[in-house]
Write an enzyme that holds these catalytic residues in place. Structure first.
Site, short mmCIF file in Angstrom:
data_model
loop_
_atom_site.label_atom_id
_atom_site.label_comp_id
_atom_site.label_asym_id
_atom_site.label_seq_id
_atom_site.Cartn_x
_atom_site.Cartn_y
_atom_site.Cartn_z
N CYS A 73 32.36 30.31 37.84
CA CYS A 73 33.09 29.28 38.60
C CYS A 73 32.26 28.04 38.88
O CYS A 73 32.77 27.06 39.41
CB CYS A 73 33.59 29.87 39.91
SG CYS A 73 34.62 31.34 39.67
N PHE A 109 30.51 33.94 39.96
CA PHE A 109 30.11 35.33 39.75
C PHE A 109 28.73 35.35 39.09
O PHE A 109 28.43 34.55 38.20
CB PHE A 109 31.10 36.04 38.82
CG PHE A 109 32.37 36.51 39.52
CD1 PHE A 109 32.63 36.21 40.84
CD2 PHE A 109 33.31 37.26 38.82
CE1 PHE A 109 33.79 36.64 41.46
CE2 PHE A 109 34.47 37.70 39.43
CZ PHE A 109 34.72 37.39 40.75
#
Length: 416
Positions: A164, A404
Protein backbone atom coordinates in the site's frame (compact mmCIF):
# COMPACT_ATOMS: atom_id res chain seq x y z
CA UNK A 1 26.54 19.21 -5.62
CA UNK A 2 23.42 21.34 -5.15
CA UNK A 3 20.20 19.37 -5.46
CA UNK A 4 17.89 20.42 -8.26
CA UNK A 5 14.34 21.56 -7.50
CA UNK A 6 11.46 19.33 -8.59
CA UNK A 7 7.99 20.63 -9.38
CA UNK A 8 4.65 19.19 -10.49
CA UNK A 9 3.48 20.42 -13.90
CA UNK A 10 0.64 18.03 -14.74
CA UNK A 11 -1.84 15.68 -13.08
CA UNK A 12 -4.34 13.06 -14.20
CA UNK A 13 -6.63 10.78 -12.22
CA UNK A 14 -9.22 8.03 -12.47
CA UNK A 15 -10.81 7.41 -9.06
CA UNK A 16 -14.04 6.24 -7.41
CA UNK A 17 -14.99 9.93 -7.14
CA UNK A 18 -14.53 10.81 -10.80
CA UNK A 19 -12.56 10.18 -13.96
CA UNK A 20 -10.58 13.43 -13.84
CA UNK A 21 -8.62 15.36 -11.22
CA UNK A 22 -11.32 18.04 -11.22
CA UNK A 23 -14.19 15.59 -10.63
CA UNK A 24 -12.24 13.82 -7.90
CA UNK A 25 -11.36 17.05 -6.13
CA UNK A 26 -14.94 18.34 -6.38
CA UNK A 27 -16.09 15.12 -4.70
CA UNK A 28 -13.46 15.48 -1.98
CA UNK A 29 -14.43 19.10 -1.28
CA UNK A 30 -18.11 18.18 -1.12
CA UNK A 31 -17.46 15.26 1.25
CA UNK A 32 -18.91 12.85 -1.31
CA UNK A 33 -18.49 9.09 -1.01
CA UNK A 34 -17.43 6.91 -3.92
CA UNK A 35 -18.39 3.73 -2.05
CA UNK A 36 -21.36 1.60 -3.13
CA UNK A 37 -22.52 -1.96 -3.89
CA UNK A 38 -20.04 -4.07 -5.87
CA UNK A 39 -20.91 -4.24 -9.58
CA UNK A 40 -17.66 -5.62 -11.07
CA UNK A 41 -18.75 -9.17 -10.15
CA UNK A 42 -21.57 -10.98 -8.36
CA UNK A 43 -20.70 -10.62 -4.67
CA UNK A 44 -23.86 -12.32 -3.36
CA UNK A 45 -21.94 -15.15 -1.68
CA UNK A 46 -19.26 -12.90 -0.24
CA UNK A 47 -19.17 -11.43 3.26
CA UNK A 48 -18.26 -8.05 1.70
CA UNK A 49 -20.78 -6.54 -0.71
CA UNK A 50 -19.46 -3.00 -1.25
CA UNK A 51 -16.36 -1.27 -2.57
CA UNK A 52 -15.18 2.04 -4.00
CA UNK A 53 -15.36 1.29 -7.73
CA UNK A 54 -14.41 3.54 -10.64
CA UNK A 55 -17.63 4.44 -12.45
CA UNK A 56 -18.44 5.23 -16.08
CA UNK A 57 -14.88 4.63 -17.29
CA UNK A 58 -14.51 3.96 -21.03
CA UNK A 59 -10.96 2.93 -21.92
CA UNK A 60 -11.57 3.75 -25.58
CA UNK A 61 -11.80 7.44 -24.68
CA UNK A 62 -8.09 7.41 -23.82
CA UNK A 63 -6.51 4.78 -26.05
CA UNK A 64 -7.13 2.52 -29.04
CA UNK A 65 -9.95 0.16 -27.97
CA UNK A 66 -8.09 -2.74 -29.59
CA UNK A 67 -5.03 -2.06 -27.44
CA UNK A 68 -7.20 -1.54 -24.35
CA UNK A 69 -8.55 -5.10 -24.72
CA UNK A 70 -4.99 -6.37 -24.18
CA UNK A 71 -4.70 -4.52 -20.86
CA UNK A 72 -5.85 -5.36 -17.36
CA UNK A 73 -8.10 -2.80 -15.71
CA UNK A 74 -5.30 -1.28 -13.57
CA UNK A 75 -3.26 -0.64 -16.72
CA UNK A 76 -6.18 1.02 -18.49
CA UNK A 77 -6.61 3.35 -15.50
CA UNK A 78 -2.89 4.16 -15.47
CA UNK A 79 -2.67 4.88 -19.20
CA UNK A 80 -5.75 7.13 -18.98
CA UNK A 81 -4.34 9.05 -15.99
CA UNK A 82 -0.98 9.41 -17.76
CA UNK A 83 -2.64 10.82 -20.87
CA UNK A 84 -4.52 13.38 -18.81
CA UNK A 85 -1.35 14.34 -16.93
CA UNK A 86 0.60 14.84 -20.16
CA UNK A 87 -2.21 16.89 -21.66
CA UNK A 88 -2.36 18.98 -18.49
CA UNK A 89 1.40 19.55 -18.69
CA UNK A 90 1.22 20.40 -22.41
CA UNK A 91 3.60 17.57 -23.29
CA UNK A 92 1.48 15.64 -25.81
CA UNK A 93 3.32 15.77 -29.14
CA UNK A 94 6.57 17.07 -27.60
CA UNK A 95 8.58 14.09 -28.89
CA UNK A 96 11.96 15.57 -27.97
CA UNK A 97 10.96 15.81 -24.29
CA UNK A 98 8.97 12.56 -24.17
CA UNK A 99 11.91 10.67 -25.70
CA UNK A 100 13.90 11.46 -22.55
CA UNK A 101 10.99 11.09 -20.10
CA UNK A 102 10.91 8.34 -17.47
CA UNK A 103 7.90 6.44 -16.13
CA UNK A 104 7.84 5.17 -12.53
CA UNK A 105 4.52 3.73 -11.34
CA UNK A 106 3.59 2.08 -8.06
CA UNK A 107 1.49 -1.10 -8.26
CA UNK A 108 0.79 -3.19 -5.19
CA UNK A 109 -0.66 -6.27 -6.88
CA UNK A 110 -1.44 -5.86 -10.58
CA UNK A 111 -3.99 -7.68 -12.73
CA UNK A 112 -5.90 -9.71 -10.16
CA UNK A 113 -8.94 -10.15 -12.42
CA UNK A 114 -6.61 -11.50 -15.15
CA UNK A 115 -5.05 -13.96 -12.70
CA UNK A 116 -8.50 -15.10 -11.58
CA UNK A 117 -9.97 -15.59 -15.08
CA UNK A 118 -6.77 -17.20 -16.41
CA UNK A 119 -6.69 -19.74 -13.58
CA UNK A 120 -10.35 -20.59 -14.21
CA UNK A 121 -9.55 -21.14 -17.91
CA UNK A 122 -6.55 -23.29 -16.99
CA UNK A 123 -8.54 -25.64 -14.78
CA UNK A 124 -11.55 -25.76 -17.10
CA UNK A 125 -9.29 -26.74 -20.02
CA UNK A 126 -7.91 -29.74 -18.14
CA UNK A 127 -4.68 -27.93 -17.19
CA UNK A 128 -3.55 -27.35 -20.78
CA UNK A 129 -4.74 -23.86 -21.85
CA UNK A 130 -5.16 -20.37 -20.53
CA UNK A 131 -5.32 -16.76 -21.70
CA UNK A 132 -2.27 -16.27 -23.97
CA UNK A 133 -2.00 -12.65 -22.76
CA UNK A 134 -2.19 -13.61 -19.07
CA UNK A 135 1.41 -12.75 -18.19
CA UNK A 136 1.67 -9.44 -20.11
CA UNK A 137 -1.65 -8.33 -18.64
CA UNK A 138 -1.20 -9.22 -14.99
CA UNK A 139 2.40 -8.28 -14.15
CA UNK A 140 2.81 -4.92 -12.33
CA UNK A 141 5.33 -3.36 -14.74
CA UNK A 142 2.93 -3.51 -17.68
CA UNK A 143 1.21 -0.24 -16.78
CA UNK A 144 4.51 1.64 -17.14
CA UNK A 145 5.37 -0.30 -20.28
CA UNK A 146 2.06 0.56 -21.92
CA UNK A 147 2.41 4.24 -20.98
CA UNK A 148 5.88 4.27 -22.56
CA UNK A 149 4.60 2.59 -25.73
CA UNK A 150 1.63 4.92 -26.10
CA UNK A 151 3.51 8.18 -25.53
CA UNK A 152 7.05 7.38 -26.72
CA UNK A 153 8.77 7.61 -23.35
CA UNK A 154 12.28 6.15 -23.65
CA UNK A 155 13.74 7.06 -20.27
CA UNK A 156 13.84 4.47 -17.47
CA UNK A 157 10.48 2.73 -16.99
CA UNK A 158 10.10 1.08 -13.61
CA UNK A 159 7.49 -0.50 -11.34
CA UNK A 160 7.62 -0.01 -7.58
CA UNK A 161 5.82 -2.63 -5.49
CA UNK A 162 5.77 -2.02 -1.74
CA UNK A 163 2.14 -2.97 -1.07
CA UNK A 164 0.00 0.00 0.00
CA UNK A 165 3.04 2.29 0.03
CA UNK A 166 3.80 1.63 -3.65
CA UNK A 167 2.38 4.90 -4.98
CA UNK A 168 4.27 7.02 -2.45
CA UNK A 169 7.51 5.12 -3.00
CA UNK A 170 7.15 5.53 -6.77
CA UNK A 171 6.84 9.30 -6.25
CA UNK A 172 9.96 9.17 -4.08
CA UNK A 173 11.91 7.26 -6.74
CA UNK A 174 10.86 9.73 -9.43
CA UNK A 175 11.72 12.65 -7.16
CA UNK A 176 15.24 11.29 -6.71
CA UNK A 177 15.63 10.68 -10.46
CA UNK A 178 14.76 14.27 -11.37
CA UNK A 179 16.51 15.90 -8.41
CA UNK A 180 19.74 14.02 -9.11
CA UNK A 181 19.82 15.10 -12.77
CA UNK A 182 19.25 11.68 -14.32
CA UNK A 183 15.93 12.92 -15.73
CA UNK A 184 14.33 16.28 -16.44
CA UNK A 185 10.81 14.86 -16.63
CA UNK A 186 9.24 11.76 -15.08
CA UNK A 187 5.69 10.46 -15.16
CA UNK A 188 4.97 8.98 -11.75
CA UNK A 189 2.12 7.77 -9.57
CA UNK A 190 0.25 4.53 -9.03
CA UNK A 191 -2.44 2.26 -10.46
CA UNK A 192 -4.48 -0.58 -9.00
CA UNK A 193 -7.67 -2.58 -9.50
CA UNK A 194 -8.36 -5.61 -7.31
CA UNK A 195 -12.16 -5.46 -7.01
CA UNK A 196 -12.94 -8.97 -8.26
CA UNK A 197 -14.01 -12.20 -6.61
CA UNK A 198 -10.52 -13.43 -5.80
CA UNK A 199 -9.29 -10.02 -4.62
CA UNK A 200 -12.20 -9.46 -2.25
CA UNK A 201 -12.10 -13.00 -0.83
CA UNK A 202 -8.32 -12.82 -0.32
CA UNK A 203 -8.70 -9.70 1.82
CA UNK A 204 -11.88 -11.05 3.48
CA UNK A 205 -10.03 -14.03 4.93
CA UNK A 206 -7.47 -11.65 6.45
CA UNK A 207 -10.40 -9.91 8.23
CA UNK A 208 -9.11 -6.63 6.79
CA UNK A 209 -12.28 -5.38 5.07
CA UNK A 210 -15.24 -3.49 6.48
CA UNK A 211 -18.50 -5.44 6.83
CA UNK A 212 -21.97 -4.69 8.15
CA UNK A 213 -22.76 -1.48 6.26
CA UNK A 214 -24.82 -3.01 3.42
CA UNK A 215 -27.78 -0.70 4.11
CA UNK A 216 -25.60 2.38 3.56
CA UNK A 217 -22.12 1.56 2.19
CA UNK A 218 -21.20 5.27 2.16
CA UNK A 219 -20.79 4.96 5.96
CA UNK A 220 -18.46 1.95 5.81
CA UNK A 221 -15.08 3.73 5.73
CA UNK A 222 -14.81 5.64 9.01
CA UNK A 223 -11.19 6.32 9.97
CA UNK A 224 -10.49 7.22 13.61
CA UNK A 225 -14.15 6.55 14.52
CA UNK A 226 -15.29 4.17 17.26
CA UNK A 227 -17.40 2.15 14.81
CA UNK A 228 -14.62 1.49 12.30
CA UNK A 229 -14.17 -2.18 11.49
CA UNK A 230 -11.95 -2.43 8.40
CA UNK A 231 -11.03 -0.74 5.15
CA UNK A 232 -13.10 -0.46 1.99
CA UNK A 233 -11.42 -1.66 -1.20
CA UNK A 234 -10.92 1.05 -3.79
CA UNK A 235 -9.32 1.23 -7.23
CA UNK A 236 -8.00 3.76 -9.71
CA UNK A 237 -4.91 5.69 -10.69
CA UNK A 238 -3.23 9.05 -10.34
CA UNK A 239 -0.26 10.14 -12.45
CA UNK A 240 1.76 13.30 -11.87
CA UNK A 241 4.39 14.96 -14.04
CA UNK A 242 7.54 15.60 -11.99
CA UNK A 243 9.81 18.10 -13.72
CA UNK A 244 13.01 19.96 -12.96
CA UNK A 245 12.12 23.54 -12.03
CA UNK A 246 14.31 25.39 -14.57
CA UNK A 247 13.24 22.98 -17.32
CA UNK A 248 9.58 23.69 -16.53
CA UNK A 249 10.15 27.45 -16.44
CA UNK A 250 12.04 27.42 -19.74
CA UNK A 251 9.11 25.84 -21.57
CA UNK A 252 6.52 28.01 -19.85
CA UNK A 253 4.81 25.16 -18.01
CA UNK A 254 2.28 25.91 -15.30
CA UNK A 255 3.50 24.74 -11.91
CA UNK A 256 1.15 23.34 -9.26
CA UNK A 257 3.53 22.76 -6.37
CA UNK A 258 7.07 21.78 -5.44
CA UNK A 259 8.15 18.34 -4.22
CA UNK A 260 10.09 19.14 -1.06
CA UNK A 261 11.13 15.84 0.52
CA UNK A 262 10.65 12.09 0.72
CA UNK A 263 11.38 9.49 3.37
CA UNK A 264 10.93 5.73 3.78
CA UNK A 265 11.34 3.13 6.51
CA UNK A 266 10.31 -0.41 7.39
CA UNK A 267 8.79 -1.66 10.64
CA UNK A 268 10.51 -5.05 10.36
CA UNK A 269 7.72 -6.26 12.65
CA UNK A 270 4.87 -8.25 11.03
CA UNK A 271 3.66 -9.35 7.58
CA UNK A 272 0.33 -7.50 7.75
CA UNK A 273 0.22 -5.33 10.89
CA UNK A 274 2.06 -2.10 11.68
CA UNK A 275 3.99 -1.88 14.94
CA UNK A 276 1.47 -0.30 17.34
CA UNK A 277 4.11 1.89 19.01
CA UNK A 278 4.59 3.80 15.73
CA UNK A 279 8.34 4.33 16.23
CA UNK A 280 9.54 2.84 12.95
CA UNK A 281 6.59 4.23 11.01
CA UNK A 282 7.42 7.71 12.25
CA UNK A 283 10.91 7.43 10.75
CA UNK A 284 9.59 7.85 7.18
CA UNK A 285 8.06 11.18 8.29
CA UNK A 286 11.15 12.46 10.10
CA UNK A 287 13.30 11.43 7.13
CA UNK A 288 11.00 13.29 4.73
CA UNK A 289 11.19 16.39 6.94
CA UNK A 290 14.99 16.14 7.09
CA UNK A 291 15.17 15.62 3.32
CA UNK A 292 13.05 18.75 2.82
CA UNK A 293 15.04 20.75 5.38
CA UNK A 294 11.76 21.61 7.09
CA UNK A 295 10.60 21.86 10.68
CA UNK A 296 7.41 19.93 11.61
CA UNK A 297 5.73 23.25 12.43
CA UNK A 298 5.92 24.20 8.73
CA UNK A 299 3.44 21.46 7.71
CA UNK A 300 -0.22 22.55 7.88
CA UNK A 301 -1.93 19.45 6.48
CA UNK A 302 -1.26 15.74 6.83
CA UNK A 303 -3.12 13.30 4.55
CA UNK A 304 -3.32 10.18 6.69
CA UNK A 305 -3.06 6.58 5.61
CA UNK A 306 -6.12 6.30 7.86
CA UNK A 307 -7.40 2.92 6.71
CA UNK A 308 -10.32 2.67 9.19
CA UNK A 309 -8.88 -0.47 10.80
CA UNK A 310 -8.60 -0.99 14.54
CA UNK A 311 -4.82 -1.30 14.33
CA UNK A 312 -3.76 1.35 11.79
CA UNK A 313 -5.51 4.43 13.11
CA UNK A 314 -4.11 4.58 16.68
CA UNK A 315 -0.72 3.36 15.43
CA UNK A 316 -0.58 6.16 12.86
CA UNK A 317 -1.62 8.65 15.52
CA UNK A 318 1.41 7.55 17.55
CA UNK A 319 3.64 7.98 14.49
CA UNK A 320 2.44 11.54 13.99
CA UNK A 321 3.06 12.45 17.63
CA UNK A 322 6.58 11.00 17.51
CA UNK A 323 7.53 12.65 14.20
CA UNK A 324 5.89 16.03 14.74
CA UNK A 325 6.16 16.28 18.51
CA UNK A 326 3.10 16.47 20.76
CA UNK A 327 2.57 20.23 20.41
CA UNK A 328 2.86 20.34 16.60
CA UNK A 329 0.80 17.16 16.23
CA UNK A 330 -2.10 18.79 18.08
CA UNK A 331 -1.97 21.86 15.81
CA UNK A 332 -1.82 19.77 12.62
CA UNK A 333 -4.89 19.33 10.41
CA UNK A 334 -5.16 15.62 9.62
CA UNK A 335 -7.66 13.79 7.42
CA UNK A 336 -8.12 10.43 5.79
CA UNK A 337 -9.65 10.86 2.36
CA UNK A 338 -9.98 7.06 2.16
CA UNK A 339 -13.25 7.73 3.95
CA UNK A 340 -14.44 8.92 0.51
CA UNK A 341 -12.38 7.13 -2.17
CA UNK A 342 -11.63 3.90 -0.30
CA UNK A 343 -8.27 2.22 -0.01
CA UNK A 344 -6.81 2.06 -3.52
CA UNK A 345 -3.81 -0.06 -2.42
CA UNK A 346 -0.82 0.59 -4.73
CA UNK A 347 -2.49 3.69 -6.19
CA UNK A 348 -3.50 5.25 -2.89
CA UNK A 349 -0.27 7.20 -2.24
CA UNK A 350 -0.44 8.80 -5.68
CA UNK A 351 -4.13 9.70 -5.37
CA UNK A 352 -3.55 11.19 -1.92
CA UNK A 353 -0.50 13.15 -3.07
CA UNK A 354 -2.64 14.62 -5.86
CA UNK A 355 -5.21 15.58 -3.22
CA UNK A 356 -2.46 17.28 -1.21
CA UNK A 357 -1.47 19.31 -4.27
CA UNK A 358 -5.08 20.44 -4.66
CA UNK A 359 -5.25 21.27 -0.94
CA UNK A 360 -2.27 23.60 -1.48
CA UNK A 361 -3.51 25.24 -4.68
CA UNK A 362 -7.11 25.63 -3.44
CA UNK A 363 -6.35 26.50 0.20
CA UNK A 364 -8.67 23.78 1.43
CA UNK A 365 -8.21 20.92 3.92
CA UNK A 366 -10.43 17.90 3.16
CA UNK A 367 -12.49 16.24 5.87
CA UNK A 368 -12.52 12.74 7.30
CA UNK A 369 -16.00 11.54 6.38
CA UNK A 370 -18.04 9.45 8.84
CA UNK A 371 -16.03 10.61 11.85
CA UNK A 372 -19.09 10.81 14.09
CA UNK A 373 -17.65 9.56 17.38
CA UNK A 374 -13.89 9.96 17.59
CA UNK A 375 -12.13 7.03 19.25
CA UNK A 376 -10.23 9.12 21.79
CA UNK A 377 -10.13 6.29 24.33
CA UNK A 378 -8.68 4.01 21.65
CA UNK A 379 -5.79 6.39 20.99
CA UNK A 380 -7.19 8.54 18.16
CA UNK A 381 -7.01 11.92 19.87
CA UNK A 382 -5.76 14.44 17.28
CA UNK A 383 -7.61 16.84 14.93
CA UNK A 384 -8.87 14.68 12.04
CA UNK A 385 -11.18 17.37 10.53
CA UNK A 386 -14.48 15.52 11.05
CA UNK A 387 -17.11 15.54 8.29
CA UNK A 388 -16.56 19.05 6.93
CA UNK A 389 -13.52 20.42 5.14
CA UNK A 390 -11.86 23.69 6.11
CA UNK A 391 -10.98 26.72 3.99
CA UNK A 392 -7.47 27.68 5.13
CA UNK A 393 -4.03 28.39 3.64
CA UNK A 394 -1.93 25.28 3.10
CA UNK A 395 1.72 26.09 2.40
CA UNK A 396 2.98 22.56 2.88
CA UNK A 397 1.38 19.13 3.15
CA UNK A 398 2.63 15.64 3.94
CA UNK A 399 1.11 12.41 2.64
CA UNK A 400 2.12 9.13 4.27
CA UNK A 401 1.27 5.52 3.45
CA UNK A 402 1.98 2.20 5.16
CA UNK A 403 1.92 -1.22 3.54
CA UNK A 404 1.83 -4.91 4.40
CA UNK A 405 5.32 -6.05 5.31
CA UNK A 406 5.94 -2.83 7.24
CA UNK A 407 6.71 -0.58 4.25
CA UNK A 408 6.36 3.11 5.17
CA UNK A 409 6.64 6.13 2.88
CA UNK A 410 6.07 9.86 3.25
CA UNK A 411 6.28 12.72 0.77
CA UNK A 412 6.13 16.47 1.36
CA UNK A 413 4.67 18.92 -1.14
CA UNK A 414 4.77 22.68 -0.77
CA UNK A 415 3.56 25.89 -2.37
CA UNK A 416 5.89 27.13 -5.08
Amino acid sequence: MEKRRVVITGMGAVTPLGNTVEETWAGIKAGKSGIGPITHFDATNNKVHYAAEVKGFEAGNYMDPKEARKMARFTQYGVAAAKMALEDSNLIGKEDILDETGVILGVGIGGFEVLESSCISYYKSGLVKTNPMAIPELIPNEVGGNIAIQFGCHGPVQAVSTACSSGTDALGAAFDMVRSGRLDVCLTGGAESTINGFGIVAFEVLHALSTGFDEDPTKASRPFDKKRNGFVMGEGSAVLVFEEYEHAKARGAKIYAEVAGYGASCDGYHLTSPNPDGVCGSKCMTRALKDAGMDPSEIQYYNAHGTSTHINDPSETNMIKIAFGEENARKLKISSTKSMHGHCLGATGAIEAMICVKAITDSFVPCTKNLDEQDVEGGCDLDYVPNKGIDMPVNAAMSATFGFGGHNGAIILKKI
